[in-house]
Scaffold this active site. Sequence first.
Site, mmCIF file in Angstrom:
data_model
loop_
_atom_site.group_PDB
_atom_site.id
_atom_site.type_symbol
_atom_site.label_atom_id
_atom_site.label_comp_id
_atom_site.label_asym_id
_atom_site.label_seq_id
_atom_site.Cartn_x
_atom_site.Cartn_y
_atom_site.Cartn_z
ATOM 1 N N ASP A 207 50.813 32.285 45.226
ATOM 2 C CA ASP A 207 49.493 31.206 44.816
ATOM 3 C C ASP A 207 49.024 30.467 45.567
ATOM 4 O OD1 ASP A 207 46.401 32.778 43.878
ATOM 5 O OD2 ASP A 207 46.695 30.566 42.928
ATOM 6 N N LEU B 11 38.564 33.761 44.586
ATOM 7 C CA LEU B 11 37.512 33.640 45.809
ATOM 8 C C LEU B 11 38.698 32.540 46.927
ATOM 9 C CD1 LEU B 11 34.190 32.550 44.310
ATOM 10 C CD2 LEU B 11 34.523 33.732 46.432
ATOM 11 N N ARG B 12 39.944 32.295 46.146
ATOM 12 C CA ARG B 12 40.749 31.212 46.322
ATOM 13 C C ARG B 12 41.193 32.130 48.288
ATOM 14 N NH1 ARG B 12 44.295 27.624 44.761
ATOM 15 N NH2 ARG B 12 45.064 28.296 42.911
ATOM 16 N N GLY B 13 40.856 33.632 48.230
ATOM 17 C CA GLY B 13 41.264 33.792 50.262
ATOM 18 C C GLY B 13 40.578 33.694 50.957
ATOM 19 N N THR C 33 40.308 29.778 51.468
ATOM 20 C CA THR C 33 41.222 29.076 52.755
ATOM 21 C C THR C 33 41.144 29.691 54.049
ATOM 22 O OG1 THR C 33 42.699 30.055 50.682
ATOM 23 C CG2 THR C 33 43.888 29.809 52.793
#
Lengths: 605, 340
Positions: free
Chosen positions: B196, B277-279, B282
């Site tokens: 991750d 929300l990281r996807g 990024t």
Amino acid sequence: MTDKTETERSPWADAVLAAALVAVDPAGTVGVALRSLPGLARDRWLATLKSLLPPGVPVRRLPLHIDDSRLLGGLDLAATLRAGKPIAERGILAETDGGVLLVAMAERVSAGTAARLAAVLDNGGVTVERDGIRIDSPTRFGVVALDEGMTEDERPPAALADRLAFRLDFEGVSPEPPADDCPDADDVAAARKRLADVTAPDEVVEALCGTALSLGVDSLRAPLLALAVARAHAALAGRWEISKEDAAIAARLVLAPRATRLPMPPPEEEQPPQDDEPPDQPPPEGENEQPENVEDRPLEDMILEAVKAAIPAGILEQLKLAGRIKPRAPSAGRAGHLQKTKLRGRPAGVRRGEPRSGGARLNVIETLRAAAPWQPLRRREREQSGGQSGLAERTARVEVRKDDFRITRFKQKTETTTIFVVDASGSAALHRLAEAKGAVELLLAECYVRRDQVAMVSFRGKAAELLLPPTRSLVRAKRNLAGLPGGGGTPLACGIDLAVMLADQIRRKGQTPFVILLTDGSANIARDGAPGRPKAEEDALASARALRAAGLTALLVDTAPHPRPLARKIAAEMDAMYLPLPHADAAAISGAIKAVTPPRESLAG
Amino acid sequence: MALVFPFSAIVGQDEIKLALLIAAVDPTVGGVLAFGDRGTGKSTAVRALAQLLPKMKVVVGCPYACDPDKPAPACEHCRGKKEGELKSRQVQVPVVDLPLGATEDRVVGALDLERALTQGVKAFEPGLLARAHRGFLYIDEANLLEDHLVDLLLDVAASGENVVEREGISIRHPARFVLVGTGNPEEGELRPQLLDRFGLSVEVRTPEDLATRIEVVRRRDAFERDPEAFVAKWKKDDDKLRRRLLAAREKLPSVKVPDATLESAAKLCMGLGTDGLRGELTLIRAGRALAAFDGDATVGDKHLRRVAPSALRHRLRRNPLDEAGSTVRVERALQEHFGA
């Protein structure tokens, strides 16, 4: 050098030639994977290699359980204490610079050691970051991996084997008296001088790449190694340019042993068995263009001919096998140490204590760190106590007292390897097989977190086979499981026998095996492959007793729609848990197995 | 150490090259993870990047290589000094190797043994994390890294700060770096938490067409035989790429992300069911970096499309029974959202 046609050469002559080529360019050819038990042939070959190397070139032996400080370098304890400041010490790898490293028992080398070696080979240098020091030393050397594996499964880690140009197997090979055309040390010395100026014509590079591709050799290292070998051979023969013969010999020695398929003239005929193909590879697109490419490449054809002649008959059978258990290193996938001892495992901190009983390891760095702040005070103290202290004490620059001793504690989880023994016979209906596969994958998905491994044995028809050597890799598991066919008789005894054998291997690596047998228990093929229910059942019960005698923990999952007494009886003979799951799916099987599997979080030390 | 294979001379391998360049344009994208077969040149690409990166300004004498315009608040050396006081100089951006077998004290830093022994001074000797600050930290064979080092990295990579409490030393220093890892999936999986931390993940394959393979072997051979000449030959291309990188960095803050693009990204992530929300973040950041690199003023679908596989493939919920790899799933979603 020689006018013999390539096919006439004996394996021994090839081996000697390989030794000469390594001697000419140890760093370029990187080395040899030598599969052989210790014996006359191996000793003679190693002696030949040493005699060919120029005098003064280091040849070092790498013991199996070398620690990082000796492998890569670290703190020189004696010198550090003498000088009163950290003194670095080079490791074996740096000391071998320019020479040849003999890796003893290469089939047992851990993935971690192999990765360290690989990094040094790739970078052309050793980088050390340990014990408060940093060393960068350019290092290039050749490797001879002494592989003493007996079974198909015992192989040096792929990370290492892939980087070595030559693969020699001394089984059934006996040394021959040196032939007249054998290169001697003078030839090698002359070749070493010439090496840097030998040029490679484009067609040679193209032909070697093309040959590698036609043989299904994936790694790009292979043609590069072949090129280095061709260059060394040209240098040895006194040529300034790599010739066709050099290329052909290099292809034969380097590419042929790596072949995963036979070159076939019309590509559309190519229909390799499913599990033969490397992972997620649609038939390469380049392949379709190949006929045009090949047309005007007489050199490649010539090389292919030479290579084909060198691929022994029956290789295809072996290739199939190789495709299935492709990355052969049994220990691949596990970093770190395998032995069960208090002195290994992951360091779990340092504490004050004495390294007396051998049950703990002195942590030198931490000990010195603990002593460091007190040095001025102790020096003053010593001066005050006057001259009666002995000479030894006066010359000691660092005064370490008992209180300073720090020992490292290690923590090691005993790794568990779960062996699935799956009944793939016709009686265990096919959909059960799919569920068993699913359960294995589900369990595997959790394995990384639990640090467990999974292996799989299947039995059907007349025999059992190792479908999946112990692994933690989902990629491998999926690939190997996908190709599992079903149908045929139920050689239950064979399945159990193979599991016991595998469990024994696993245990010798310091891990705990756990056997899960998924079957409906209706054995109908005896141990020797003969059909017949009574004998088959008798054999199965005998095998079950052998499993118990081996002291293995086991679980029998009865997958029959209507559980029969035999499965229960086998479980009883094995002293195994018995779990009838007539209509379970993958998730239910894996859930049930998880529920009955004992927790395994034991720490050592 | 010896000369490094030039970045521009690497044949093919577009995905990993692009991912590394994106990370170089905008370090906040997060690290790059490259998984692939043996002998595909993963390490070569990372080491080549080190040579390609433009130089950066650092404070003279600062052990943590602070930026003179923006010293890190946690830096003991630069804290409390006025702007004029800090002298600066140009240095190479660090690409620090975390070798397997590194010990904990070298990674986090520890008591300076030499000074402690000879002068009796308690001084901190910065470790690899300090050296990697503002640069790259490279882990080869990331899946073989020992667990206790992984733990360490996870914490520091998340906080951007290294807190050392050992041997009577209590210190904290800035440690912001781009994590670059390579590995071979056959050697085992990566811990999900570590996975991750990587912003982009790429799959590296062996090229399969003959012409490419010949070119790879030819260049590699040329390099090994005469590194100086080979590097000199490619210097022009490397310089050009470096200038493009610099221009992209300057352009980056002005690149606009229109609402439509945000919506596209959100839909794509929802369609794939990525966790958190990281996807999306990024995806947008990588898209912006790519737009800057291409010299575009706004981020559009074409940028998202190119970075989506790297930004999302390792964020899909794992379904072990799904035969299709995550790459295929991302591709499928891209088809659905953007059309063929």
